[in-house]
Design a protein around this motif. Sequence first.
Motif, PDB file in Angstrom:
ATOM      1  N   VAL A 314     104.535 -11.899 -35.886  1.00 52.37           N
ATOM      2  CA  VAL A 314     104.297 -12.447 -37.223  1.00 52.37           C
ATOM      3  C   VAL A 314     105.311 -11.886 -38.228  1.00 52.37           C
ATOM      4  CG1 VAL A 314     102.681 -12.502 -39.161  1.00 52.37           C
ATOM      5  CG2 VAL A 314     101.863 -12.939 -36.837  1.00 52.37           C
ATOM      6  N   CYS A 315     105.515 -10.588 -38.194  1.00 47.53           N
ATOM      7  CA  CYS A 315     106.469  -9.968 -39.126  1.00 47.53           C
ATOM      8  C   CYS A 315     107.893 -10.468 -38.877  1.00 47.53           C
ATOM      9  CB  CYS A 315     106.417  -8.448 -38.996  1.00 47.53           C
ATOM     10  SG  CYS A 315     104.914  -7.693 -39.662  1.00 47.53           S
ATOM     11  N   GLY A 317     108.782 -13.428 -37.801  1.00 48.07           N
ATOM     12  CA  GLY A 317     108.917 -14.753 -38.392  1.00 48.07           C
ATOM     13  C   GLY A 317     109.067 -14.698 -39.908  1.00 48.07           C
ATOM     14  N   LEU A 318     108.308 -13.824 -40.570  1.00 49.42           N
ATOM     15  CA  LEU A 318     108.387 -13.703 -42.027  1.00 49.42           C
ATOM     16  C   LEU A 318     109.733 -13.129 -42.472  1.00 49.42           C
ATOM     17  CD1 LEU A 318     104.767 -12.440 -42.745  1.00 49.42           C
ATOM     18  CD2 LEU A 318     105.748 -14.620 -43.497  1.00 49.42           C
ATOM     19  N   TYR A 354     106.049 -17.361 -36.906  1.00 52.53           N
ATOM     20  CA  TYR A 354     105.045 -16.828 -37.834  1.00 52.53           C
ATOM     21  C   TYR A 354     103.674 -17.453 -37.607  1.00 52.53           C
ATOM     22  CZ  TYR A 354     102.530 -17.046 -42.332  1.00 52.53           C
ATOM     23  OH  TYR A 354     101.571 -17.046 -43.314  1.00 52.53           O
ATOM     24  N   ALA A 415     107.193 -15.665 -48.903  1.00 53.20           N
ATOM     25  CA  ALA A 415     107.270 -14.979 -47.608  1.00 53.20           C
ATOM     26  C   ALA A 415     107.312 -13.468 -47.787  1.00 53.20           C
ATOM     27  CB  ALA A 415     108.493 -15.457 -46.829  1.00 53.20           C
TER      28      ALA A 415
END
Length: 434
Positions: A314-315, A317-318, A354, A415
Amino acid sequence: MSSLDVALPGGSLPAEVPAGRRALLAGALGNALEWYDFAAYGFLAAIFAKNFFPDSDAFVGLIAAFGVFAASFVMRPVGGMVFGHIGDRYGRRHALFISAAMMTVSTVAIGLLPTYAAIGAAAPLLLLLLRLLQGLSIGGEYTTSAIFLAENAALRRRGLIASFAGCGASGGTLLGSMVGAATATLMSTDDLIAWGWRIPFLLGILLGGFTLYLRGSSAHGNEPPARAHRPGRLPLIEALRSDGREMIRAAVLNLTLGVGFYMLFVYLTTYMQQVDGLTERVSLQINTISMIAVLGLAPVFAALSDRVGRKPVVCGGLVGLILLSWPLFRLLDSGDAGAALVGQLGFAMLVAAYAGPMPCVLVEMFRPATRCSALSLSYNLALGLAGGTAPMVAVYLVNREQFDMGPAVYLIAVAAVSLIAALTMRETRGRALS
């Protein structure tokens, strides 16, 4: 247990439809229905502006059309509370069936709606009322289906299985884009404005009917949650008391999901026409290709999160959205169809990284007794605030402020805020759900 590693307790299903596969379809197809309609409306916003707000200039009409789009999001938190309560108190499948039925009826009704030319000011009012009804129904759909899939998935593949809630949403958007592209390609502009815009909404009865069949025909389809998990007070009140901090974190995490999805895969079809000068057909084709990429990549990143953890994926993707949104928008701003396609595909990969693990991340954050209520409210507040207004903000920045890169700056800022929440969350991979 099927090859999908999805287990459904109790009951039996027809032999021709394996239980795991049917559970996956039941959980994902409702999302496809919900987002199909939302996508179709976004792609045809310019047509709705001409048919329902004809007395306005082009900019005001477009803002009004996207304003109706945004208004439906106001009802999403209300829908989240209503369907969250149903899901926590009476069972996940009750909530899923009712929300799909409401969306099917309202989608077909939009396809039958008289225009401003036929009934005057009543036309935009009826359109608004139907969109509000859709916002209410979608308020519990994504979150409840994600919970349904995650709670019935094997631990080692929970991220992958839960991602099909998001894939249903992406698939619905893809289907809306494909139908919109086909409609724009196969008929003249005059026919599209006159009656062709109705086709995507009337076709919603096919997807809706199949979804209702899957969700309503199962002999074990409406079991309530285990009595030991039922809260003594209203589930939402209990959730706010015990999980308030996590609800705030979940809402902040989802800000980028709302802005990214609706800006990049709904508004950008309008952006590519207005800024790049691309035709409606080409812009819809580019969007369709990018949605196919999201649909294929999201489960890959979700499966990766089953191996390395939710937080790193997730991180990643951000961070990618923060660093690359500006150059990717430069490609979209180039006026060249090939460059625009590359830019959209770049965004597709980052959004998939993400969003792919996100359904499982959100489910794993909350306790079973209040999971539907906590997740539905936090998710829908974020989507209502950020997602529903994203096209309007983008239209304002590009058309009124003449800032073609404004959407990129807005996406980067959102974001960055979501990244703070992601960095402070606990790693949830391997967490027990019961």
